[in-house]
Design a protein around this motif. Structure first.
Motif, PDB file in Angstrom:
ATOM      1  N   HIS A  13       0.840  -1.202   0.000  1.00  0.00           N
ATOM      2  CA  HIS A  13       0.000   0.000   0.000  1.00  0.00           C
ATOM      3  C   HIS A  13       0.870   1.245   0.000  1.00  0.00           C
ATOM      4  O   HIS A  13       2.097   1.167   0.135  1.00  0.00           O
ATOM      5  CB  HIS A  13      -0.912   0.012   1.236  1.00  0.00           C
ATOM      6  CG  HIS A  13      -0.158  -0.118   2.531  1.00  0.00           C
ATOM      7  ND1 HIS A  13       0.160   0.958   3.316  1.00  0.00           N
ATOM      8  CD2 HIS A  13       0.362  -1.210   3.157  1.00  0.00           C
ATOM      9  CE1 HIS A  13       0.816   0.541   4.393  1.00  0.00           C
ATOM     10  NE2 HIS A  13       0.969  -0.762   4.314  1.00  0.00           N
ATOM     11  N   ASN A  14       0.248   2.392  -0.123  1.00  0.00           N
ATOM     12  CA  ASN A  14       0.932   3.682  -0.034  1.00  0.00           C
ATOM     13  C   ASN A  14       0.497   4.416   1.225  1.00  0.00           C
ATOM     14  O   ASN A  14      -0.316   3.914   2.016  1.00  0.00           O
ATOM     15  CB  ASN A  14       0.640   4.530  -1.278  1.00  0.00           C
ATOM     16  CG  ASN A  14       1.385   4.022  -2.503  1.00  0.00           C
ATOM     17  OD1 ASN A  14       2.581   3.759  -2.449  1.00  0.00           O
ATOM     18  ND2 ASN A  14       0.676   3.871  -3.624  1.00  0.00           N
ATOM     19  N   VAL A  15       1.009   5.600   1.391  1.00  0.00           N
ATOM     20  CA  VAL A  15       0.651   6.474   2.494  1.00  0.00           C
ATOM     21  C   VAL A  15      -0.214   7.590   1.918  1.00  0.00           C
ATOM     22  O   VAL A  15      -0.107   7.902   0.721  1.00  0.00           O
ATOM     23  CB  VAL A  15       1.937   7.034   3.150  1.00  0.00           C
ATOM     24  CG1 VAL A  15       2.647   7.993   2.213  1.00  0.00           C
ATOM     25  CG2 VAL A  15       1.660   7.711   4.482  1.00  0.00           C
ATOM     26  N   PRO A  16      -1.091   8.210   2.695  1.00  0.00           N
ATOM     27  CA  PRO A  16      -1.830   9.362   2.173  1.00  0.00           C
ATOM     28  C   PRO A  16      -0.877  10.427   1.651  1.00  0.00           C
ATOM     29  O   PRO A  16       0.153  10.726   2.264  1.00  0.00           O
ATOM     30  CB  PRO A  16      -2.610   9.853   3.401  1.00  0.00           C
ATOM     31  CG  PRO A  16      -2.777   8.636   4.251  1.00  0.00           C
ATOM     32  CD  PRO A  16      -1.520   7.848   4.059  1.00  0.00           C
ATOM     33  N   LEU A  17      -1.196  11.010   0.504  1.00  0.00           N
ATOM     34  CA  LEU A  17      -0.319  12.002  -0.112  1.00  0.00           C
ATOM     35  C   LEU A  17      -0.043  13.170   0.830  1.00  0.00           C
ATOM     36  O   LEU A  17       1.072  13.710   0.855  1.00  0.00           O
ATOM     37  CB  LEU A  17      -0.956  12.508  -1.410  1.00  0.00           C
ATOM     38  CG  LEU A  17      -0.100  13.468  -2.252  1.00  0.00           C
ATOM     39  CD1 LEU A  17       1.178  12.780  -2.715  1.00  0.00           C
ATOM     40  CD2 LEU A  17      -0.906  13.981  -3.450  1.00  0.00           C
ATOM     41  N   ALA A  18      -1.041  13.548   1.624  1.00  0.00           N
ATOM     42  CA  ALA A  18      -0.865  14.674   2.548  1.00  0.00           C
ATOM     43  C   ALA A  18       0.185  14.385   3.618  1.00  0.00           C
ATOM     44  O   ALA A  18       0.715  15.313   4.243  1.00  0.00           O
ATOM     45  CB  ALA A  18      -2.200  15.008   3.216  1.00  0.00           C
ATOM     46  N   ALA A  19       0.511  13.109   3.830  1.00  0.00           N
ATOM     47  CA  ALA A  19       1.480  12.742   4.859  1.00  0.00           C
ATOM     48  C   ALA A  19       2.920  12.854   4.390  1.00  0.00           C
ATOM     49  O   ALA A  19       3.847  12.740   5.202  1.00  0.00           O
ATOM     50  CB  ALA A  19       1.209  11.319   5.338  1.00  0.00           C
ATOM     51  N   ILE A  20       3.131  13.069   3.095  1.00  0.00           N
ATOM     52  CA  ILE A  20       4.479  13.137   2.560  1.00  0.00           C
ATOM     53  C   ILE A  20       5.119  14.485   2.900  1.00  0.00           C
ATOM     54  O   ILE A  20       4.568  15.546   2.594  1.00  0.00           O
ATOM     55  CB  ILE A  20       4.475  12.938   1.033  1.00  0.00           C
ATOM     56  CG1 ILE A  20       3.950  11.541   0.694  1.00  0.00           C
ATOM     57  CG2 ILE A  20       5.857  13.147   0.458  1.00  0.00           C
ATOM     58  CD1 ILE A  20       4.827  10.413   1.190  1.00  0.00           C
ATOM     59  N   THR A  36       9.849  24.181  -1.156  1.00  0.00           N
ATOM     60  CA  THR A  36       8.771  25.148  -0.967  1.00  0.00           C
ATOM     61  C   THR A  36       8.325  25.688  -2.316  1.00  0.00           C
ATOM     62  O   THR A  36       8.961  25.474  -3.341  1.00  0.00           O
ATOM     63  CB  THR A  36       9.244  26.320  -0.087  1.00  0.00           C
ATOM     64  OG1 THR A  36      10.380  26.953  -0.707  1.00  0.00           O
ATOM     65  CG2 THR A  36       9.634  25.841   1.304  1.00  0.00           C
ATOM     66  N   GLY A  37       7.188  26.389  -2.297  1.00  0.00           N
ATOM     67  CA  GLY A  37       6.712  27.084  -3.480  1.00  0.00           C
ATOM     68  C   GLY A  37       6.379  26.167  -4.635  1.00  0.00           C
ATOM     69  O   GLY A  37       5.840  25.067  -4.465  1.00  0.00           O
ATOM     70  N   LEU A  38       6.722  26.616  -5.828  1.00  0.00           N
ATOM     71  CA  LEU A  38       6.382  25.889  -7.050  1.00  0.00           C
ATOM     72  C   LEU A  38       7.054  24.516  -7.088  1.00  0.00           C
ATOM     73  O   LEU A  38       6.432  23.537  -7.520  1.00  0.00           O
ATOM     74  CB  LEU A  38       6.801  26.705  -8.271  1.00  0.00           C
ATOM     75  CG  LEU A  38       6.516  26.053  -9.643  1.00  0.00           C
ATOM     76  CD1 LEU A  38       5.027  25.775  -9.815  1.00  0.00           C
ATOM     77  CD2 LEU A  38       7.046  26.939 -10.769  1.00  0.00           C
ATOM     78  N   LEU A  39       8.307  24.443  -6.625  1.00  0.00           N
ATOM     79  CA  LEU A  39       9.009  23.158  -6.644  1.00  0.00           C
ATOM     80  C   LEU A  39       8.291  22.131  -5.778  1.00  0.00           C
ATOM     81  O   LEU A  39       8.171  20.964  -6.167  1.00  0.00           O
ATOM     82  CB  LEU A  39      10.449  23.337  -6.150  1.00  0.00           C
ATOM     83  CG  LEU A  39      11.293  22.052  -6.084  1.00  0.00           C
ATOM     84  CD1 LEU A  39      11.374  21.386  -7.449  1.00  0.00           C
ATOM     85  CD2 LEU A  39      12.686  22.359  -5.537  1.00  0.00           C
ATOM     86  N   GLN A  40       7.787  22.555  -4.637  1.00  0.00           N
ATOM     87  CA  GLN A  40       7.056  21.630  -3.776  1.00  0.00           C
ATOM     88  C   GLN A  40       5.802  21.115  -4.475  1.00  0.00           C
ATOM     89  O   GLN A  40       5.492  19.918  -4.415  1.00  0.00           O
ATOM     90  CB  GLN A  40       6.665  22.311  -2.469  1.00  0.00           C
ATOM     91  CG  GLN A  40       5.960  21.374  -1.491  1.00  0.00           C
ATOM     92  CD  GLN A  40       5.501  22.085  -0.232  1.00  0.00           C
ATOM     93  OE1 GLN A  40       4.569  22.892  -0.293  1.00  0.00           O
ATOM     94  NE2 GLN A  40       6.165  21.825   0.876  1.00  0.00           N
ATOM     95  N   LYS A  41       5.097  21.994  -5.184  1.00  0.00           N
ATOM     96  CA  LYS A  41       3.889  21.575  -5.898  1.00  0.00           C
ATOM     97  C   LYS A  41       4.215  20.587  -7.013  1.00  0.00           C
ATOM     98  O   LYS A  41       3.499  19.607  -7.224  1.00  0.00           O
ATOM     99  CB  LYS A  41       3.169  22.800  -6.462  1.00  0.00           C
ATOM    100  CG  LYS A  41       2.595  23.732  -5.394  1.00  0.00           C
ATOM    101  CD  LYS A  41       1.913  24.940  -6.025  1.00  0.00           C
ATOM    102  CE  LYS A  41       1.346  25.870  -4.953  1.00  0.00           C
ATOM    103  NZ  LYS A  41       0.703  27.066  -5.554  1.00  0.00           N
ATOM    104  N   VAL A  42       5.312  20.847  -7.726  1.00  0.00           N
ATOM    105  CA  VAL A  42       5.724  19.943  -8.799  1.00  0.00           C
ATOM    106  C   VAL A  42       6.098  18.583  -8.234  1.00  0.00           C
ATOM    107  O   VAL A  42       5.692  17.537  -8.767  1.00  0.00           O
ATOM    108  CB  VAL A  42       6.905  20.554  -9.584  1.00  0.00           C
ATOM    109  CG1 VAL A  42       7.492  19.531 -10.549  1.00  0.00           C
ATOM    110  CG2 VAL A  42       6.447  21.788 -10.339  1.00  0.00           C
ATOM    111  N   LEU A  43       6.863  18.575  -7.146  1.00  0.00           N
ATOM    112  CA  LEU A  43       7.281  17.312  -6.545  1.00  0.00           C
ATOM    113  C   LEU A  43       6.086  16.540  -5.987  1.00  0.00           C
ATOM    114  O   LEU A  43       6.015  15.308  -6.113  1.00  0.00           O
ATOM    115  CB  LEU A  43       8.307  17.568  -5.447  1.00  0.00           C
ATOM    116  CG  LEU A  43       9.678  18.076  -5.916  1.00  0.00           C
ATOM    117  CD1 LEU A  43      10.550  18.422  -4.727  1.00  0.00           C
ATOM    118  CD2 LEU A  43      10.363  17.030  -6.786  1.00  0.00           C
ATOM    119  N   ARG A  44       5.141  17.244  -5.384  1.00  0.00           N
ATOM    120  CA  ARG A  44       3.961  16.569  -4.836  1.00  0.00           C
ATOM    121  C   ARG A  44       3.125  15.961  -5.959  1.00  0.00           C
ATOM    122  O   ARG A  44       2.593  14.850  -5.823  1.00  0.00           O
ATOM    123  CB  ARG A  44       3.127  17.543  -4.007  1.00  0.00           C
ATOM    124  CG  ARG A  44       2.015  16.866  -3.192  1.00  0.00           C
ATOM    125  CD  ARG A  44       1.395  17.810  -2.188  1.00  0.00           C
ATOM    126  NE  ARG A  44       2.337  18.245  -1.184  1.00  0.00           N
ATOM    127  CZ  ARG A  44       2.672  17.530  -0.111  1.00  0.00           C
ATOM    128  NH1 ARG A  44       2.130  16.335   0.066  1.00  0.00           N
ATOM    129  NH2 ARG A  44       3.526  17.996   0.768  1.00  0.00           N
TER     130      ARG A  44
END
Length: 250
Positions: free
Chosen positions: A203-210, A215-223
């Motif tokens: 299984h995986n972990v909830p995405l919000a737990a990662i 920060t910023g745009l890079l964090q959104k891209v990585l998520r």
């Protein structure tokens, strides 16, 4: 380092291992602890459904007690105990003990034991696995959750590192993860500690737990990238986490 026989990977650390201070819970891994894996909690709760009223359940490395609180909401008839290096205040239906697992000696063994995201932090994994087996009654249930080194996320981390992109690799092979299990190495370890497999759950972990170190745009891209990897891993069966339901053979 990697074992050529079973594929198990382990870290050779330089200097002192990472400590588990309040910063570990409140800052470095804030998302992980603020977004409990309730689908996994329910899966484990379902695995404990045959326990009779009054059965005793121990959570080794319980953290803030999130799983025990969830389990108590579903099964208030169980006697629950949480063991951790960090202190916790007892709450209705749950007793907490602050201790190293190797030093913990209960008055009697438990009917079931759960340990989530703990074994990868342990240096002496053979001693730890045997202690888990010793803490439950004969035919008792032991549930172990950890990372899967053969998962798609791990494979991508190692692949990107070859091209000089280390952000995934550095996160999954961080200092406090001493052992990186695959299904074979984890099951073999637990079987050598007098346990037999009941069920395997990838299984995986909830995405919000990662917790993403950006920060910023890079964090959104990585998520977004992690979201894509998680969905693909569900389709291919190469999920980030693994949970083994074992039965004591003693």
């Amino acid at each position: 380092m990697r074992c050529t026989a079973c594929g198990h990977r382990y870290s050779l650390l330089k200097g002192e291992p990472e400590s588990y201070s309040a910063e570990y819970f409140l800052e470095a891994h804030r998302n992980w602890f603020n977004n409990p894996n309730t689908p996994l909690f329910q899966k484990v709760t379902d695995g404990l459904r045959e326990l009779p009223a009054g059965a005793r359940v121990l959570d080794v490395g319980c953290g803030k007690g999130d799983f025990l609180k969830y389990l108590h909401g579903q099964r208030p008839d169980l006697e629950l105990c949480g063991l951790d290096l960090s202190p916790n205040q007892d709450v209705p239906g749950i007793t907490f003990v602050q201790s190293l697992v190797e030093e913990y000696e209960p008055t009697e063994p438990y009917d079931a034991l759960v340990t989530m995201a703990v074994i990868e932090h342990i240096d002496d994994i053979q001693g730890f696995a045997q202690k888990l087996s010793d803490l439950v009654k004969p035919n008792g249930l032991v549930v172990v959750m950890t990372l899967d080194d053969t998962s798609l996320l791990y494979k991508l981390g190692r692949l990107f590192r070859k091209f000089g992109i280390n952000i995934i690799y550095n996160r999954i092979y961080q200092a406090h993860h001493l052992n990186h299990f695959n299904r074979v190495s984890l099951q073999t370890l637990l079987e050598r500690a007098d346990m037999e497999l009941v069920e395997y759950h990838g299984h995986n972990v909830p995405l919000a737990a990662i917790d993403i170190p950006a920060t910023g745009l890079l964090q959104k891209v990585l998520r977004a990238g992690v979201w894509g990897v998680f969905n693909l891993s569900e389709l291919t069966g190469n999920t980030y986490l693994q949970t083994l339901f074992m039965r004591s053979k003693r």
